[in-house]
Design an enzyme around this catalytic site. Sequence first.
Site, PDB file in Angstrom:
ATOM      1  N   LYS A  61       0.821  -1.203   0.000  1.00 40.66           N
ATOM      2  CA  LYS A  61       0.000   0.000   0.000  1.00 40.66           C
ATOM      3  C   LYS A  61       0.866   1.268   0.000  1.00 40.66           C
ATOM      4  O   LYS A  61       2.075   1.205   0.204  1.00 40.66           O
ATOM      5  CB  LYS A  61      -0.933  -0.017   1.206  1.00 40.66           C
ATOM      6  CG  LYS A  61      -1.891  -1.221   1.198  1.00 40.66           C
ATOM      7  CD  LYS A  61      -2.644  -1.379  -0.110  1.00 40.66           C
ATOM      8  CE  LYS A  61      -3.921  -2.197  -0.005  1.00 40.66           C
ATOM      9  NZ  LYS A  61      -3.706  -3.647   0.109  1.00 40.66           N
TER      10      LYS A  61
HETATM   11  C1  LIG Z   1      -5.053  -4.480   0.656  1.00 42.99           C
HETATM   12  C2  LIG Z   1      -6.507  -4.382   0.593  1.00 42.99           C
HETATM   13  C3  LIG Z   1      -7.328  -4.829   1.635  1.00 42.99           C
HETATM   14  C4  LIG Z   1      -6.819  -5.606   2.814  1.00 42.99           C
HETATM   15  O1  LIG Z   1      -5.763  -5.089   3.490  1.00 42.99           O
HETATM   16  P1  LIG Z   1      -4.778  -6.036   4.352  1.00 42.99           P
HETATM   17  O2  LIG Z   1      -4.066  -5.011   5.182  1.00 42.99           O
HETATM   18  O3  LIG Z   1      -3.870  -6.748   3.406  1.00 42.99           O
HETATM   19  O4  LIG Z   1      -5.625  -6.934   5.167  1.00 42.99           O
HETATM   20  C5  LIG Z   1      -8.695  -4.621   1.517  1.00 42.99           C
HETATM   21  N1  LIG Z   1      -9.234  -4.032   0.445  1.00 42.99           N
HETATM   22  C6  LIG Z   1      -8.472  -3.611  -0.584  1.00 42.99           C
HETATM   23  C7  LIG Z   1      -9.133  -2.936  -1.738  1.00 42.99           C
HETATM   24  C8  LIG Z   1      -7.092  -3.785  -0.553  1.00 42.99           C
HETATM   25  O5  LIG Z   1      -6.354  -3.408  -1.594  1.00 42.99           O
END
Ligand SMILES: *Cc1c(COP(=O)(O)O)cnc(C)c1O
Length: 394
Positions: free
Chosen positions: A186
């Site tokens: 992210k």
């Molecule tokens: C990464 C992501 C998640 C989940 O996040 P994690 O921290 O990996 O559990 C949920 N929704 C979207 C759209 C994502 O890209």
Amino acid sequence: MPGFELFGKEERKEVQDVLDTGVLFRYGFDQARKGHWKAKTFEMELAERIGAGYCHLCSSGTAALTIALASCCVGAGDEVIVPPFTFIATIEAVLNAGAVPVFAEIDETLCLDPDAIEAVISPRTKAVLPVHMCGAMARIDEIKERCDQEGLILIEDACQAIGATFEGKALGTFGQMGCFSFDSVKTITCGEGGAVVTDDNILYTAADAYSDHGHDHIGNDRGLEGHVILGTNFRISELNAAVGLAQLRKLDFILEKQRRHKKAIKDALAHIPGVTFRKIPDEAGDSATFLSFFLPDESAARNTAADLAKAGVDSCFYWYDNNWHYIRSWDHLKTLQAARLPLQLYENCPDYQQVKLPRSDEIISRTISMLIKLSWTEEELAERIDKIIAAMKS
Ligand SMILES: *Cc1c(COP(=O)(O)O)cnc(C)c1O
């Protein structure tokens, strides 16, 4: 989405503060922690940065979604409208809440189409959960309007869109709650982490308690705290929060760089016949983690994706064949590969093998996205653009 590209002295310093005290936990140890409250500080700074009343930091983006659903009282048998183009975590959170994911079409924003909501509303619909995919926004003002008209809860999955705005207002702050992820890919990372934001004190209090076994966090003796609700454990550690704090302070730098890199590539692609771009309702608010574009049809998109790979242009995604982000390849969802799920007890349990989303298929089958990185030098960026243009002209 480059959090993993940055790990500098700022991240090390925040982590070192925690190591120096040995207080690796976000709650308690008030004396021993010598004034270091990394999770709390992160929450204050993120709320301030995006203009939300409250923020609660937790262990992942999936946890954030689960906390938001629980705090908004979305539970057994409730239907939640979701898009088919997302990371599967969005769907997992709904399933794990005992609720029923109901898919609605996306539009050329690559996000949930506000005009597609009505067709899937039923008396059991409780919430709408749009996902701001690949760094930019859904038509969130129209989605909010529909939710208000229909009396539905709006929870935003802004896991991929921290720092993005629509008409100056941060994504994640339009609905009752917004969710962020700080995993490895992210925009900013905690190592692992997530957050919920809200303007509503009651929802915040529920989120804060739910993610720590219902603790009300009143007073400074954890053993004596009351329990407002049943919850679970989605706590983040101070070490992870410390990394995130340093990263959060780099968000403006990250956005500026991504936007510049994206613009350079987009300007170059604009001259290629047949290429059109993802619709972005407010270009100025794009966090620019990805450049997404359309080819005229599926075969042109497939060929282009193959040409880009052959030319060595890395980090390009043809989502239609990707088994992480689009429903077409989610066989484990279609066959509900899991221990018996709550929704299997309901008469409104959908048959996910039969879900038909022709418009979403049509859009995703001609979409390619390119990851925008921070660490490219000017030369690398120029070289990349040359490679892309050469590959795509052929
Ligand atoms: C990464 C992501 C998640 C989940 O996040 P994690 O921290 O990996 O559990 C949920 N929704 C979207 C759209 C994502 O890209």
